[in-house]
Enzyme design. Structure first.
Site, PDB file in Angstrom:
ATOM      1  N   GLU A 116       0.828  -1.220   0.000  1.00  0.00           N
ATOM      2  CA  GLU A 116       0.000   0.000   0.000  1.00  0.00           C
ATOM      3  C   GLU A 116       0.858   1.264   0.000  1.00  0.00           C
ATOM      4  OE1 GLU A 116      -2.795  -0.533   3.265  1.00  0.00           O
ATOM      5  OE2 GLU A 116      -4.182  -1.473   1.877  1.00  0.00           O
ATOM      6  N   GLU A 171      -5.798  -8.163  -1.172  1.00  0.00           N
ATOM      7  CA  GLU A 171      -6.470  -7.989   0.112  1.00  0.00           C
ATOM      8  C   GLU A 171      -7.919  -7.633  -0.141  1.00  0.00           C
ATOM      9  OE1 GLU A 171      -4.834  -5.433   3.127  1.00  0.00           O
ATOM     10  OE2 GLU A 171      -2.781  -5.896   2.536  1.00  0.00           O
TER      11      GLU A 171
HETATM   12  C1  BG6 Z   1      -4.576  -2.915   4.653  1.00  0.00           C
HETATM   13  C2  BG6 Z   1      -3.231  -3.339   5.130  1.00  0.00           C
HETATM   14  O1  BG6 Z   1      -4.648  -1.551   4.750  1.00  0.00           O
HETATM   15  O2  BG6 Z   1      -5.700  -3.246   5.366  1.00  0.00           O
HETATM   16  C3  BG6 Z   1      -3.247  -4.427   6.173  1.00  0.00           C
HETATM   17  O3  BG6 Z   1      -2.354  -3.678   4.095  1.00  0.00           O
HETATM   18  C4  BG6 Z   1      -4.412  -4.224   7.108  1.00  0.00           C
HETATM   19  O4  BG6 Z   1      -2.014  -4.423   6.823  1.00  0.00           O
HETATM   20  C5  BG6 Z   1      -5.697  -4.291   6.314  1.00  0.00           C
HETATM   21  O5  BG6 Z   1      -4.421  -5.107   8.159  1.00  0.00           O
HETATM   22  C6  BG6 Z   1      -6.968  -4.157   7.106  1.00  0.00           C
HETATM   23  O6  BG6 Z   1      -6.935  -3.015   7.923  1.00  0.00           O
HETATM   24  P1  BG6 Z   1      -7.080  -3.144   9.486  1.00  0.00           P
HETATM   25  O7  BG6 Z   1      -6.823  -1.800  10.035  1.00  0.00           O
HETATM   26  O8  BG6 Z   1      -8.454  -3.644   9.708  1.00  0.00           O
HETATM   27  O9  BG6 Z   1      -6.068  -4.122   9.933  1.00  0.00           O
END
Ligand code: BG6
Length: 471
Positions: free
Chosen positions: A175, A369
């Site tokens: 990211e 993701e």
């Molecule tokens: C993304 C990241 O922004 O979202 C992860 O690459 C992160 O590291 C994921 O865990 C979800 O966000 P959060 O804050 O719920 O962990």
């Protein structure tokens, strides 16, 4: 309609939030190891030193370091074709600026990759997932210092040399655009500098990350031509709040702030638009001779991104606006539901975004993701997470349409936190994404025992049918 043959179904994790073993076998501390969670302070806070008196959830996380065989076996049971994970730079070079790597750290990832390959799982490996060595943050002010380009290159050279026969798919920075979304420390390990604007620090640090990424791509292309090296964009995708012309402009501006990063890494140069963008921010990049050539020689092979939600962009300043799940102040979209953390769920937006990205760059895409952060309840060893199944099903349906009706070249889908892990944003454990429940709470209590959720069997069926059976 169906998914392409060889589609990379799987899941994703990252060392900083999953691995634990934060100081074992010679590992050094990363910036995450000197942070604490929202359950202790109000939000995640980063400190200069590891403080043994303050609970840091990332030190143990969900302990992949000691459970990797069991966890990869669970992934294999679901039929994973790919597993996106990251290497902790601090396991290989504990402080980041040593000249010799830590053999025990290298051995750990050899063992992990062997375990994946034994189970026919293709590793997709991120070189850095928010976890710059703490020493580099303190001694160099992180990525604001150009010296990190060479230090990172030493690390990249070591891991490419060691693993190029085991790992084909690589990603450089997780990211990368998030450095400019209020996260210069988490994503760039740099703090404010007296007399220098925060934008200047942020975009200069990003320039150094672009160089480091381009050098990694070039190294792979020159020496290991079978490797594919991609970039990873935080999928912060904006909708106009209304059709007011100024909202449309705000929508374009907010999206451009993200495309600034992907344009550079996919096209290899600072466009006129990028230069004008920097100018409006009062940023003057310090560049050296040869930087432009480095950037042009390191265009990525594919674009990977995260996608959780969409965000509304408005031109009307309203002090009442709440911080959305993205951490950005934005009005609510009245047509969407949100999770408990305010992330507005928008499967159709994923199809739109896939089209936007593919039209813009015309290179293969990978969703690395996606998923629903939710509070799960373990009752009698079971978690009935229909809400997660619904979320994933609806997103997969939109991927299918993007591939088959719109012609998007999508290589794979690795859902976030496939085995429960620590949240990056808040440091909480209770915000879970996985198919596998890990017994651990916000304060670090629990056995770390793994339990399959209902979504485990559902995803297994999805993969076995190559996305045809979503019931
Ligand atoms: C993304 C990241 O922004 O979202 C992860 O690459 C992160 O590291 C994921 O865990 C979800 O966000 P959060 O804050 O719920 O962990």
């Amino acid at each position: 309609m169906s998914f392409p043959k060889g589609f990379l179904w799987g899941g994703a994790t990252a060392a900083n939030q999953y691995e634990g073993g934060w100081n074992e076998d010679g590992k050094g501390a990363s910036v995450f190891d000197a942070s604490t969670a929202g359950s202790v302070t109000k939000s995640r806070e980063f400190f200069k030193e590891v403080n043994p008196d303050i609970y840091c959830p990332n030190h143990v996380a969900t302990d992949f370091y000691h459970h990797y065989k069991e966890d990869i076996a669970l992934m294999a049971e679901m039929g994973f074709k790919a597993y996106r994970m990251s290497i902790a730079w601090t396991r290989i070079y504990p402080n980041g600026d040593e000249t010799e790597p830590n053999e025990k750290g290298l051995q750990f990832y050899d063992d992990v990759f062997d375990e994946c390959l034994k189970n026919n799982i293709e590793p997709v490996v991120t070189l850095i997932h928010y976890d710059t060595p703490l020493h580099l943050a303190n001694a160099y002010n992180g990525w604001y210092s150009r010296e990190l380009v060479d230090l990172f290159h030493r690390y990249t050279t070591t891991v490419f040399e060691r693993y190029h026969k085991k790992v084909k798919y690589w990603l450089t920075f997780n990211e990368i655009n998030c450095i400019a979304i209020g996260n210069p420390y988490m994503a760039g390990a740099c703090r404010e500098v007296e007399g220098v604007s925060l934008d200047q620090v942020t975009y200069q640090a990003a320039h150094h990350q672009f160089l480091a990424s381009a050098k990694a791509v070039k190294l792979a292309h020159d020496q290991y031509p079978d490797l594919k090296v991609g970039m990873m964009l935080g999928g912060l995708f904006f909708y106009p709040d209304t059709c007011h012309p100024l909202d449309m402009q705000e929508y374009q501006k907010s999206n451009y702030q993200q495309y600034y990063f992907s344009d550079l890494m996919c096209r290899g140069y600072y466009s006129n638009r990028a230069k004008a963008f920097l100018k409006t921010k009062g940023v003057e990049l310090v560049m050296e001779d040869g930087d432009e050539e480095i950037l042009m020689s390191g265009k990525v092979d594919y674009l990977a991104f995260s996608y959780y939600m969409t965000i509304n962009a408005t031109h009307v300043y309203n002090p009442e606006l709440k911080l959305a799940g993205s951490g950005i102040a934005s009005p609510k979209n009245p047509y969407l539901q949100a999770n408990d953390w305010g992330m507005e769920i928008n499967p159709i937006g994923l199809r739109y975004y896939l089209n936007e990205l593919y039209d813009r760059y015309q290179i293969p895409l990978m969703i690395v993701e996606n998923g629903l952060g939710h509070i799960d309840e373990l009752v009698d060893g079971k978690v009935h997470d229909d809400y997660r199944i619904d979320y994933l099903r609806e997103h997969i349906q939109q991927m299918d349409l993007a591939i088959n009706e719109d012609g998007v070249d999508l290589m794979g889908y690795t859902t976030w936190g496939c085995i429960d892990l620590i949240s990056a944003g808040t440091g909480e454990m209770k915000k879970r994404y996985g198919y596998v429940y890990v017994d651990r709470d916000d304060l670090g209590n629990g056995t770390l025992k793994r339990y399959k959720k209902d979504s485990f069997d559902w995803y297994k069926k999805v993969i076995a049918s190559n996305g045809d059976d979503l019931d």
